[in-house]
Design a protein around this motif. Sequence first.
Motif, PDB file in Angstrom:
ATOM      1  N   PHE A   9       0.825  -1.205   0.000  1.00 21.11           N
ATOM      2  CA  PHE A   9       0.000   0.000   0.000  1.00 21.11           C
ATOM      3  C   PHE A   9       0.862   1.259   0.000  1.00 21.11           C
ATOM      4  CE2 PHE A   9      -3.556  -2.543   2.174  1.00 21.11           C
ATOM      5  CZ  PHE A   9      -4.145  -2.808   0.951  1.00 21.11           C
ATOM      6  N   GLU A  10       1.973   1.197   0.730  1.00 20.65           N
ATOM      7  CA  GLU A  10       2.875   2.344   0.759  1.00 20.65           C
ATOM      8  C   GLU A  10       3.416   2.649  -0.636  1.00 20.65           C
ATOM      9  OE1 GLU A  10       6.721   3.504   3.450  1.00 20.65           O
ATOM     10  OE2 GLU A  10       6.825   1.650   2.297  1.00 20.65           O
ATOM     11  N   LEU A  11       3.736   1.606  -1.388  1.00 23.28           N
ATOM     12  CA  LEU A  11       4.275   1.808  -2.742  1.00 23.28           C
ATOM     13  C   LEU A  11       3.229   2.427  -3.667  1.00 23.28           C
ATOM     14  CD1 LEU A  11       6.430  -1.400  -3.282  1.00 23.28           C
ATOM     15  CD2 LEU A  11       7.225   0.964  -3.139  1.00 23.28           C
ATOM     16  N   ILE A  12       1.954   2.075  -3.476  1.00 22.58           N
ATOM     17  CA  ILE A  12       0.899   2.696  -4.289  1.00 22.58           C
ATOM     18  C   ILE A  12       0.852   4.194  -4.019  1.00 22.58           C
ATOM     19  CG2 ILE A  12      -1.595   2.825  -4.639  1.00 22.58           C
ATOM     20  CD1 ILE A  12      -1.742  -0.157  -4.224  1.00 22.58           C
ATOM     21  N   ILE A  13       0.928   4.568  -2.744  1.00 23.37           N
ATOM     22  CA  ILE A  13       0.928   5.993  -2.394  1.00 23.37           C
ATOM     23  C   ILE A  13       2.188   6.670  -2.923  1.00 23.37           C
ATOM     24  CG2 ILE A  13       0.979   7.609  -0.454  1.00 23.37           C
ATOM     25  CD1 ILE A  13      -0.753   5.629   1.090  1.00 23.37           C
ATOM     26  N   PHE A  14       3.347   5.999  -2.803  1.00 27.02           N
ATOM     27  CA  PHE A  14       4.593   6.553  -3.327  1.00 27.02           C
ATOM     28  C   PHE A  14       4.511   6.763  -4.835  1.00 27.02           C
ATOM     29  CE2 PHE A  14       7.715   4.943   0.173  1.00 27.02           C
ATOM     30  CZ  PHE A  14       7.123   5.833   1.054  1.00 27.02           C
ATOM     31  N   GLU A  15       3.797   5.852  -5.511  1.00 26.22           N
ATOM     32  CA  GLU A  15       3.655   5.968  -6.964  1.00 26.22           C
ATOM     33  C   GLU A  15       2.858   7.217  -7.327  1.00 26.22           C
ATOM     34  OE1 GLU A  15       4.311   4.958 -10.855  1.00 26.22           O
ATOM     35  OE2 GLU A  15       5.122   3.980  -9.067  1.00 26.22           O
ATOM     36  N   ILE A  16       1.830   7.528  -6.531  1.00 21.55           N
ATOM     37  CA  ILE A  16       0.977   8.676  -6.840  1.00 21.55           C
ATOM     38  C   ILE A  16       1.692   9.994  -6.564  1.00 21.55           C
ATOM     39  CG2 ILE A  16      -1.172   9.860  -6.216  1.00 21.55           C
ATOM     40  CD1 ILE A  16      -2.397   7.121  -5.692  1.00 21.55           C
ATOM     41  N   ILE A  17       2.394  10.079  -5.428  1.00 17.56           N
ATOM     42  CA  ILE A  17       3.026  11.354  -5.051  1.00 17.56           C
ATOM     43  C   ILE A  17       4.484  11.441  -5.487  1.00 17.56           C
ATOM     44  CG2 ILE A  17       1.465  11.721  -3.120  1.00 17.56           C
ATOM     45  CD1 ILE A  17       3.506  10.655  -1.237  1.00 17.56           C
ATOM     46  N   GLY A  18       5.016  10.369  -6.119  1.00 10.19           N
ATOM     47  CA  GLY A  18       6.342  10.448  -6.725  1.00 10.19           C
ATOM     48  C   GLY A  18       7.518  10.311  -5.785  1.00 10.19           C
ATOM     49  N   ILE A  19       7.357   9.595  -4.678  1.00  9.83           N
ATOM     50  CA  ILE A  19       8.477   9.338  -3.771  1.00  9.83           C
ATOM     51  C   ILE A  19       9.228   8.101  -4.249  1.00  9.83           C
ATOM     52  CG2 ILE A  19       9.084   8.709  -1.394  1.00  9.83           C
ATOM     53  CD1 ILE A  19       6.813  10.357  -0.408  1.00  9.83           C
ATOM     54  N   LEU A  20      10.541   8.117  -4.143  1.00  4.72           N
ATOM     55  CA  LEU A  20      11.483   7.081  -4.597  1.00  4.72           C
ATOM     56  C   LEU A  20      11.662   7.160  -6.113  1.00  4.72           C
ATOM     57  CD1 LEU A  20      10.426   3.889  -2.567  1.00  4.72           C
ATOM     58  CD2 LEU A  20      12.040   5.674  -1.898  1.00  4.72           C
ATOM     59  N   ASP A  21      12.816   6.722  -6.522  1.00  5.66           N
ATOM     60  CA  ASP A  21      13.124   6.652  -7.954  1.00  5.66           C
ATOM     61  C   ASP A  21      12.282   5.547  -8.594  1.00  5.66           C
ATOM     62  OD1 ASP A  21      15.141   5.336 -10.201  1.00  5.66           O
ATOM     63  OD2 ASP A  21      15.249   7.537 -10.112  1.00  5.66           O
ATOM     64  N   PRO A  22      11.801   5.731  -9.841  1.00  7.17           N
ATOM     65  CA  PRO A  22      10.978   4.693 -10.471  1.00  7.17           C
ATOM     66  C   PRO A  22      11.635   3.313 -10.498  1.00  7.17           C
ATOM     67  CG  PRO A  22      10.854   6.716 -11.744  1.00  7.17           C
ATOM     68  CD  PRO A  22      11.876   6.946 -10.680  1.00  7.17           C
ATOM     69  N   HIS A  54      -4.130  14.527  -6.713  1.00  9.63           N
ATOM     70  CA  HIS A  54      -4.316  14.799  -5.293  1.00  9.63           C
ATOM     71  C   HIS A  54      -5.541  14.078  -4.720  1.00  9.63           C
ATOM     72  CE1 HIS A  54      -1.416  17.946  -6.260  1.00  9.63           C
ATOM     73  NE2 HIS A  54      -1.239  18.114  -4.966  1.00  9.63           N
ATOM     74  N   VAL A  55      -6.632  14.050  -5.474  1.00  8.53           N
ATOM     75  CA  VAL A  55      -7.822  13.356  -4.988  1.00  8.53           C
ATOM     76  C   VAL A  55      -7.583  11.848  -4.973  1.00  8.53           C
ATOM     77  CG1 VAL A  55     -10.275  12.931  -5.398  1.00  8.53           C
ATOM     78  CG2 VAL A  55      -9.320  15.214  -5.786  1.00  8.53           C
ATOM     79  N   LEU A  96      -4.687   6.287 -14.944  1.00  6.80           N
ATOM     80  CA  LEU A  96      -3.964   5.417 -15.869  1.00  6.80           C
ATOM     81  C   LEU A  96      -2.456   5.559 -15.753  1.00  6.80           C
ATOM     82  CD1 LEU A  96      -4.259   3.361 -18.147  1.00  6.80           C
ATOM     83  CD2 LEU A  96      -4.311   5.268 -19.777  1.00  6.80           C
ATOM     84  N   GLU A  97      -1.967   6.797 -15.579  1.00  4.97           N
ATOM     85  CA  GLU A  97      -0.519   6.993 -15.539  1.00  4.97           C
ATOM     86  C   GLU A  97       0.115   6.429 -14.282  1.00  4.97           C
ATOM     87  OE1 GLU A  97      -2.503  10.950 -14.308  1.00  4.97           O
ATOM     88  OE2 GLU A  97      -2.797   9.323 -15.751  1.00  4.97           O
ATOM     89  N   TYR A  98      -0.684   6.205 -13.226  1.00  8.83           N
ATOM     90  CA  TYR A  98      -0.129   5.673 -11.988  1.00  8.83           C
ATOM     91  C   TYR A  98      -0.306   4.165 -11.866  1.00  8.83           C
ATOM     92  CZ  TYR A  98      -0.332  10.608 -10.777  1.00  8.83           C
ATOM     93  OH  TYR A  98      -0.184  11.976 -10.793  1.00  8.83           O
ATOM     94  N   ARG A  99      -1.214   3.596 -12.647  1.00  9.87           N
ATOM     95  CA  ARG A  99      -1.422   2.153 -12.545  1.00  9.87           C
ATOM     96  C   ARG A  99      -0.483   1.367 -13.453  1.00  9.87           C
ATOM     97  NH1 ARG A  99      -7.252   1.382 -15.525  1.00  9.87           N
ATOM     98  NH2 ARG A  99      -7.799   3.093 -14.114  1.00  9.87           N
ATOM     99  N   THR A 100       0.330   2.049 -14.243  1.00  8.16           N
ATOM    100  CA  THR A 100       1.203   1.363 -15.198  1.00  8.16           C
ATOM    101  C   THR A 100       2.185   0.443 -14.493  1.00  8.16           C
ATOM    102  OG1 THR A 100       1.031   3.223 -16.723  1.00  8.16           O
ATOM    103  CG2 THR A 100       2.845   1.683 -17.073  1.00  8.16           C
TER     104      THR A 100
END
Length: 439
Positions: A46-59, A328-329, A390-394
């Motif tokens: 779950f943390e990685l999903i949130i990180f994916e949305i807000i851009g924390i950590l290198d891809p 953000h939403v 879509l851009e975050y679920r890739t």
Amino acid sequence: MSLFGDIFVVILSQVLFFAGGWIFFVHHSFVQLIFSITFSLSCSMFELIIFEIIGILDPSTRFFYWKFILYFMLFIIILILPLYMSYFILCNITFVAKRYIKPMAFLVWLIFIFLFWKIGDPFPILSPKHGIFSIEQGISRVGVIGVTLMALLSGFGAVNYPYTSMTYFMRVVTLADVTSLEKKLLRTYDLIAMKKKRIILIEKDSRSPSSTSLWTSVIQTFSSSGSESVSQLRSDCRALEELARQLFLELVDMKAMQLRMEWSKTFKGKYFHFVGYFFSLYCIWKIFISTINIVFNRVGRVDPVTRGIQIAVNWIGLEIDVKFWSQHVSFLLVGIIVISSIRGLLITLTKFFYAISSPKSSNIIVLALAEIMAMYFVSSVVLMRMNMPLEYRTIVTQVLGDLQFNFYHRWFDVIFLVSALSSIGFLYLAHKQSSNKEL
């Protein structure tokens, strides 16, 4: 963020999640260790999903972290937890010799692997182009079990929450009702005590010497009828004890209902009553939309947040940045889903553990709860993918592999609908029976 910064964030979050899992069940040290690791990895997804949305950590770091967690989770779900559950179950069987426990545990694990693999046969999840040890083969089967569990819990929760929180469904219990039932219960206890006293006196007199009293002579003369009298008294006692048990349980229910009525008058009770209306509407809407999805074989392709913002822009005429607000939403929505999922599941698991655990079975139950938790959270990631733009679920699609995501959403709708309708029927019958008792 630098590589060392990424590593620090990952390690720190793992330590915090591990500590959170460690405090839940304090029993066998190794069992507690497995549960804490499973909890830590589950929260990390779950943390990685949130990180994916807000851009924390290198891809690239996120992608490696995703792969590592998923493979480790499958290793725990398929190998570690079933194997140790088999071992502890066999340890509790007294007639199994100690030297046979480990070989038999391995045999039970092989049976589990066979059943786990065969669970994919009835469902369109098999992919012949992937090998046996691919991540797709493991997650596809874990997803079937986990999505089924999620849908069952969701269907029951969507119906049960309004039923337990809204005053409309609460049975009115007055002080006079409680007092009357208490008096009836006390009278029953008095009758039981009186009949048991008579049994003791009759048995005592029947064992006394025949020359001591005229009453004893009469008892000896009519010994057969005395025996029948004792038998009848004992039968009456059993019936009265069963009645007392039923009255006591009914009294406990009345007391609990009284407390619920008092709680409903507080600010917190009024708040939950209001939330119950929201969940009632959600339950009706979810049942309706699940039926539509099943009948028309429909699966949403756009996440709810983006769809809602697009409707606001196209129909209402709001001039907003769709991409900015979608991010953000979505972050807020996913955060709420994550927190509520973790909190709800842990509360349920804790109640279940303390309800059925015993010194012999506690280790087995903790391992079983860890297995359920792992499957639940892996399946949550599979379903939560649809709630992301879509851009975050890739990256989620890439790490989960070539899965039939549409199947899992349809399967969730089917099981949710069955669970919700069954829960409505069950609660209706229970409420009707409770109302008949009141009358």
